[in-house]
Enzyme design. Sequence first.
Site, mmCIF file in Angstrom:
data_model
loop_
_atom_site.group_PDB
_atom_site.id
_atom_site.type_symbol
_atom_site.label_atom_id
_atom_site.label_comp_id
_atom_site.label_asym_id
_atom_site.label_seq_id
_atom_site.Cartn_x
_atom_site.Cartn_y
_atom_site.Cartn_z
ATOM 1 N N CYS A 92 -6.138 -35.383 95.715
ATOM 2 C CA CYS A 92 -7.563 -35.271 95.968
ATOM 3 C C CYS A 92 -7.857 -35.753 97.378
ATOM 4 O O CYS A 92 -7.112 -36.554 97.928
ATOM 5 C CB CYS A 92 -8.416 -36.091 95.003
ATOM 6 S SG CYS A 92 -8.102 -35.761 93.281
ATOM 7 N N ARG A 109 -5.193 -31.213 100.035
ATOM 8 C CA ARG A 109 -4.847 -32.255 99.069
ATOM 9 C C ARG A 109 -5.224 -31.872 97.632
ATOM 10 O O ARG A 109 -4.929 -32.604 96.692
ATOM 11 C CB ARG A 109 -5.566 -33.560 99.438
ATOM 12 C CG ARG A 109 -5.213 -34.067 100.817
ATOM 13 C CD ARG A 109 -5.994 -35.315 101.130
ATOM 14 N NE ARG A 109 -5.637 -36.390 100.241
ATOM 15 C CZ ARG A 109 -4.619 -37.217 100.422
ATOM 16 N NH1 ARG A 109 -3.863 -37.093 101.484
ATOM 17 N NH2 ARG A 109 -4.364 -38.174 99.566
ATOM 18 N N TRP A 145 -7.826 -32.424 92.943
ATOM 19 C CA TRP A 145 -6.603 -31.880 92.322
ATOM 20 C C TRP A 145 -6.578 -32.502 90.936
ATOM 21 O O TRP A 145 -6.388 -33.705 90.790
ATOM 22 C CB TRP A 145 -5.389 -32.284 93.149
ATOM 23 C CG TRP A 145 -4.124 -31.627 92.702
ATOM 24 C CD1 TRP A 145 -3.721 -30.356 92.995
ATOM 25 C CD2 TRP A 145 -3.085 -32.194 91.900
ATOM 26 N NE1 TRP A 145 -2.506 -30.102 92.421
ATOM 27 C CE2 TRP A 145 -2.084 -31.213 91.737
ATOM 28 C CE3 TRP A 145 -2.892 -33.433 91.298
ATOM 29 C CZ2 TRP A 145 -0.924 -31.433 91.017
ATOM 30 C CZ3 TRP A 145 -1.733 -33.654 90.570
ATOM 31 C CH2 TRP A 145 -0.763 -32.652 90.439
ATOM 32 N N ASN A 149 -9.739 -40.908 94.194
ATOM 33 C CA ASN A 149 -8.417 -40.275 94.287
ATOM 34 C C ASN A 149 -7.423 -41.232 93.649
ATOM 35 O O ASN A 149 -7.272 -42.348 94.127
ATOM 36 C CB ASN A 149 -8.086 -40.042 95.772
ATOM 37 C CG ASN A 149 -6.643 -39.647 95.998
ATOM 38 O OD1 ASN A 149 -6.006 -39.099 95.092
ATOM 39 N ND2 ASN A 149 -6.134 -39.905 97.182
ATOM 40 N N GLY A 150 -6.773 -40.792 92.573
ATOM 41 C CA GLY A 150 -5.820 -41.675 91.905
ATOM 42 C C GLY A 150 -5.951 -41.522 90.403
ATOM 43 O O GLY A 150 -6.545 -40.541 89.914
ATOM 44 N N GLU A 173 15.905 -24.744 99.444
ATOM 45 C CA GLU A 173 14.653 -24.811 100.201
ATOM 46 C C GLU A 173 14.035 -23.414 100.320
ATOM 47 O O GLU A 173 12.830 -23.251 100.168
ATOM 48 C CB GLU A 173 14.907 -25.433 101.589
ATOM 49 C CG GLU A 173 13.751 -25.402 102.572
ATOM 50 C CD GLU A 173 12.491 -26.115 102.118
ATOM 51 O OE1 GLU A 173 12.514 -26.825 101.090
ATOM 52 O OE2 GLU A 173 11.448 -25.943 102.785
ATOM 53 N N LYS A 189 10.393 -22.356 98.936
ATOM 54 C CA LYS A 189 9.328 -21.772 99.769
ATOM 55 C C LYS A 189 8.719 -20.555 99.091
ATOM 56 O O LYS A 189 7.507 -20.417 99.027
ATOM 57 C CB LYS A 189 9.864 -21.346 101.144
ATOM 58 C CG LYS A 189 10.094 -22.441 102.158
ATOM 59 C CD LYS A 189 8.854 -23.062 102.754
ATOM 60 C CE LYS A 189 8.361 -24.218 101.941
ATOM 61 N NZ LYS A 189 8.946 -25.515 102.151
ATOM 62 N N GLU A 223 6.625 -21.505 96.043
ATOM 63 C CA GLU A 223 5.344 -22.129 96.403
ATOM 64 C C GLU A 223 4.338 -21.104 96.903
ATOM 65 O O GLU A 223 3.172 -21.137 96.517
ATOM 66 C CB GLU A 223 5.566 -23.143 97.541
ATOM 67 C CG GLU A 223 6.280 -24.411 97.152
ATOM 68 C CD GLU A 223 6.522 -25.315 98.359
ATOM 69 O OE1 GLU A 223 6.189 -26.496 98.279
ATOM 70 O OE2 GLU A 223 7.045 -24.838 99.384
ATOM 71 N N HIS A 257 29.300 -19.286 87.661
ATOM 72 C CA HIS A 257 29.276 -20.092 86.431
ATOM 73 C C HIS A 257 27.960 -19.950 85.667
ATOM 74 O O HIS A 257 27.576 -20.850 84.935
ATOM 75 C CB HIS A 257 29.515 -21.567 86.763
ATOM 76 C CG HIS A 257 30.860 -21.816 87.377
ATOM 77 N ND1 HIS A 257 32.038 -21.618 86.705
ATOM 78 C CD2 HIS A 257 31.205 -22.203 88.628
ATOM 79 C CE1 HIS A 257 33.054 -21.893 87.497
ATOM 80 N NE2 HIS A 257 32.577 -22.249 88.673
ATOM 81 N N LYS A 273 -0.673 -30.886 99.148
ATOM 82 C CA LYS A 273 0.261 -31.273 100.207
ATOM 83 C C LYS A 273 0.774 -32.691 100.023
ATOM 84 O O LYS A 273 1.922 -32.999 100.294
ATOM 85 C CB LYS A 273 -0.416 -31.128 101.566
ATOM 86 C CG LYS A 273 0.507 -31.495 102.699
ATOM 87 C CD LYS A 273 0.497 -30.469 103.773
ATOM 88 C CE LYS A 273 1.623 -30.656 104.757
ATOM 89 N NZ LYS A 273 2.849 -29.959 104.318
HETATM 90 C C1 G6P Z 1 4.365 -31.975 97.854
HETATM 91 C C2 G6P Z 1 4.254 -30.848 98.852
HETATM 92 C C3 G6P Z 1 5.640 -30.485 99.393
HETATM 93 C C4 G6P Z 1 6.309 -31.718 99.964
HETATM 94 C C5 G6P Z 1 6.397 -32.843 98.934
HETATM 95 C C6 G6P Z 1 6.874 -34.154 99.553
HETATM 96 O O1 G6P Z 1 4.946 -31.518 96.687
HETATM 97 O O2 G6P Z 1 3.647 -29.716 98.263
HETATM 98 O O3 G6P Z 1 5.492 -29.507 100.426
HETATM 99 O O4 G6P Z 1 7.589 -31.376 100.408
HETATM 100 O O5 G6P Z 1 5.103 -33.092 98.376
HETATM 101 O O6 G6P Z 1 5.911 -34.578 100.467
HETATM 102 P P1 G6P Z 1 6.151 -35.647 101.608
HETATM 103 O O7 G6P Z 1 4.824 -35.776 102.303
HETATM 104 O O8 G6P Z 1 6.589 -36.919 100.947
HETATM 105 O O9 G6P Z 1 7.221 -35.109 102.518
#
Ligand code: G6P
Length: 609
Positions: A2, A27, A74, A100-101, A482, A486, A489, A505, A604
């Site tokens: 949030c 956020r 969020w 937020n929390g 990764e 991507k 996401e 496997h 994020k």
């Molecule tokens: C969230 C974001 C990711 C990010 C992860 C870790 O899940 O959506 O993109 O890699 O958090 O975030 P940080 O700020 O700790 O790198």
Amino acid sequence: MCGIVGYIGKQKAYPVLMDGLHRLEYRGYDSAGVAIVDEKNNLVIKSVGRVANLEQKIGEKEILGTIGIAHTRWATHGKPSDRNSHPHQDCTGNISLVHNGIVENYLDLKKNLEKKGHKFKSETDSEVIAHQIEEFNKKLGYEESVFETLKMIHGTYGLAIVNKQEPDKIIVARSGSPLVLGIGDGEYIIASDVSAIIRHTQQVVYLEDGEVAIITKDNYAVKTIKNKSKDKEITNLDWSFDKAEKQGYAHFMLKEIFEQPAAIEDAIRGRLIVEEGMARLGGLRTVAKELKKIEKIIIVSCGTSYHAGLIGEYMLEEYAGIPVEVEYASEFRYRKPIINSKTAVIAISQSGETADTLAAIREAKNKGALTLGIVNTVGSTIARETDAGVYNHAGPEIGVASTKAFTSQLSIFVLLTLMLGRQKDMSLVTGQRIARELKKIPRLIEVILKQDKEIKRVAKKYAKYTDFLYLGRKYNFPIAIEGALKIKEISYVHAEGYPTGEMKHGPIALIDKDFPSIFIATKDSVYEKTISGMQEIKARGGKIIAIATEGDKEIAKIADDVIYIPKTLEMLTPLLSVVPLQLFAYFVGVAKGLDVDKPRNLAKSVTVE
Ligand code: G6P
């Protein structure tokens, strides 16, 4: 997560709050709301969905008032709806707050308050805070009621509270969720992070856990939760407003992909010493002695930062000869890790606020480890709580899917490998070779970025597929996961990342003409084995996209589509091979008409468990 923003000053609060919410929308964007307060009114407007929906709801209505708070949500407790949107209020409607929390003991508090006659309007945990303040306020003064309420909350909060009966102030409090106070000229802005502040001022105070700030138009006072005054340092930010803008790119994600050459240059500037085959990391100077004695490294992180850690492990073990373990922070915090004073625990975090990573670092610290951070956000909690660390200097990353922070993290790992490796067995010549090649990486990424049209063409061709298998080996195995992350996401496409050798496997059973594979098949020490894996897929009718090394003509005979990247040292290949996969995911997302900067259900900065 949030996003929280608050304003008190001489301007109209509403436009400042809306601008702040747009910047914090990464956020969370399940709903948004605002409260503007003066002695006559406590105007609260909320709307499910994006901040734009809230603005639409408000329309042309002029909103006066110079004090207010706002929130972008969020969802954790209670589905996204107007009712569950913040700000939440007490029964009288005098008190409004944004949170937020998570209030872990909200059910107990709620039950108790309901017995006393409080009527709840939402399903959220946050609403109990407003009612609890109201309850105390029947007997105590307003500020005291806030302090007493905070003492009752178990869990995490970043909070901003206004009260119609004392409309000249905003009270904010922090425990586990970030809050920054911006100090302007006759005005204050509080926000979950600096991106909502930098347009107004570069002077900020980072609140710590257990701190409360009482902010009026002319002043602010920071106190502990026990109501004791605290002196706070003012930090001057070095992030310009321009850097947080799109600057002509269609999306922040695309801009950030294209910023990678500059971000890597900023990460290595002044730190890489090519002639000495060495790196100097000023942020680690204070722990230089302890670092020399380190016998084991544990890397803790989440999401994309976790993948950077996996590559860091390969680099550090191969070139610095130090045993490394990489752990999901969310697992580490609940395990019983074997740690002693000769263990360094490195947290990698773009935001510096990820709750799981922070908790892992706290746990490691308790167990006597040396804690280090590789963090992008200056002044963030992880940066402050670790014993020492290295800043990425990648600038603000706004796109929810991390791109430039990732390659920046990899560059820092190369620097760390040089620094620790050269203290041990790494020769000058090896150090110089790595340093020289690292210096070239920004230019080599530019070569890849120039192929964006070709990558877009390939992405469009494959945009209709619903499943992908990403495969890579050794240094490129973490790039396979990764790459898969991507596309999950950004494009909501099912993708699995696997080590090429493991494909036989299990995952190979999935392969048919509708399940394409993406191979990272660069010319390195495992090239031949990767080609065998490609043949196995080909033999089963699977389509193949290959990320290959420039000049590799043979691969085009096996793969259906090839994206070429320049040659570099094997350990540095991930810095290049990830770039076409970022662009591929981006262009598939765009082809599907999705909001790539704000993918559904994600945020994020994940400041809840
Ligand atoms: C969230 C974001 C990711 C990010 C992860 C870790 O899940 O959506 O993109 O890699 O958090 O975030 P940080 O700020 O700790 O790198």
